[in-house]
Scaffold this active site. Structure first.
Site, short mmCIF file in Angstrom:
data_model
loop_
_atom_site.label_atom_id
_atom_site.label_comp_id
_atom_site.label_asym_id
_atom_site.label_seq_id
_atom_site.Cartn_x
_atom_site.Cartn_y
_atom_site.Cartn_z
N CYS A 73 46.05 14.47 34.63
CA CYS A 73 45.86 14.18 33.28
C CYS A 73 44.40 14.49 32.79
O CYS A 73 43.79 14.10 34.15
CB CYS A 73 46.44 12.91 33.19
N CYS A 183 45.21 19.88 29.21
CA CYS A 183 45.80 19.27 29.30
C CYS A 183 47.68 18.97 29.81
O CYS A 183 47.60 20.01 29.86
CB CYS A 183 46.46 18.52 27.68
N1 DGL Z 1 48.87 14.97 30.14
C1 DGL Z 1 47.58 14.28 29.40
C2 DGL Z 1 45.96 15.27 30.23
O1 DGL Z 1 46.36 15.81 30.82
C3 DGL Z 1 47.27 13.65 28.11
C4 DGL Z 1 47.05 13.11 27.71
C5 DGL Z 1 47.52 11.78 27.17
O2 DGL Z 1 48.54 11.00 26.46
O3 DGL Z 1 47.01 11.74 25.51
O4 DGL Z 1 44.86 15.24 28.84
#
Ligand code: DGL
Length: 262
Positions: A73, A183
């Protein structure tokens, strides 16, 4: 120790984009993926909240005997990885927007970054951006509603596509030639972005490079699985989105998906 799992965590289903790269490169590792969908999106939370959730996920990973943790993430990496590295002794791999290769390869010297508010406002992102983008115009856009659409499985809805189209207009107006997907949920909207953006825009995400880094560090620390028995891929989710995860992972065998509280 080498048989112990590599544990990935994300705010939800998005980190499976990185999980897939890791499975391809490390087919013999036992892998656990923690989908904290209950607390998604992380990107709208305070930095302290993101650190607290990352601690919670790390503690569970340690209970599961993780030999390494991959923070799948960008938001958790940019807000929490330095805290995690200074408070836990196991190795952590993180994922950050691939701003360096985009800036180096851009001919137009105009690149876009699409990421969460939490990532774009983090100190780590600001530092990386300043270090690698001298002479390059960086157009940052906070993705709104994209994480939610990937979590909910409505990325094909017309309303979502219209919303996405609105959001990427600054990239088109500024005529960027590289777009960084900052993301891990966003690789799931690549087909839509390709339809909406001019053909000459190259999309970059860091998934492959992070999977390679994971492999390198496992080798360097003598942590690669040397045992012939392969324990498979275990995904744990804390909401009732198992069938959605199943669909996202349909090309992979040996994946078990279980709901549990965390
Ligand atoms: N997959 C997360 C990232 O890479 C998402 C973040 C979120 O939940 O806003 O930033």
């Amino acid at each position: 120790m080498s048989k112990h799992p590599v544990v990935l965590f994300d705010s939800g289903v998005g980190g499976t984009s990185l999980l897939k790269e890791i499975i391809h490169l490390l087919p013999r590792e036992n892998i656990v993926y923690l989908a904290d969908s209950k607390n998604a999106p992380y990107g709208l939370r305070t930095s302290q909240d993101i650190i607290d959730l990352s601690i919670k996920n790390t503690e569970l990973a340690i209970q599961m005997k993780a030999k390494m943790i991959v923070v799948a993430c960008n938001t958790a990496t940019t807000n929490a990885i330095s805290f995690l590295r200074s408070n836990y002794s196991l190795p952590f791999i993180g994922i950050e927007p691939a701003i360096k290769p985009a800036a180096l390869n851009s001919k137009a010297k105009r690149i876009g970054v699409l990421a969460t508010k939490g990532t774009l406002s983090s100190e780590l992102f600001k530092q990386t951006s300043e270090s690698f983008t001298e002479g390059v115009n960086v157009i940052e856009v906070i993705g709104k509603g994209i994480v939610e659409a990937v979590e909910g499985g409505w990325t094909n809805d017309e309303a979502f596509i219209n919303n996405l189209n609105q959001q990427i207009q600054p990239f088109i107006k500024e005529d960027i030639d590289y777009l960084v997907l900052g993301c891990t949920h966003f690789p799931y909207i690549i087909p839509k972005l390709r339809e909406l953006l001019p053909k000459h825009v190259t999309l970059i995400d860091s998934g492959r490079a992070v999977a390679e880094q994971t492999k390198t560090i496992l080798r360097e620390k003598h942590l690669k699985n040397t045992d012939d028995s392969f324990g498979g891929i275990n995904i744990y989710t804390n909401t009732d989105n198992s069938s959605h995860l199943q669909e996202l992972m349909k090309d992979f065998s040996n994946v078990s998906i279980t709901r549990r509280e965390f």
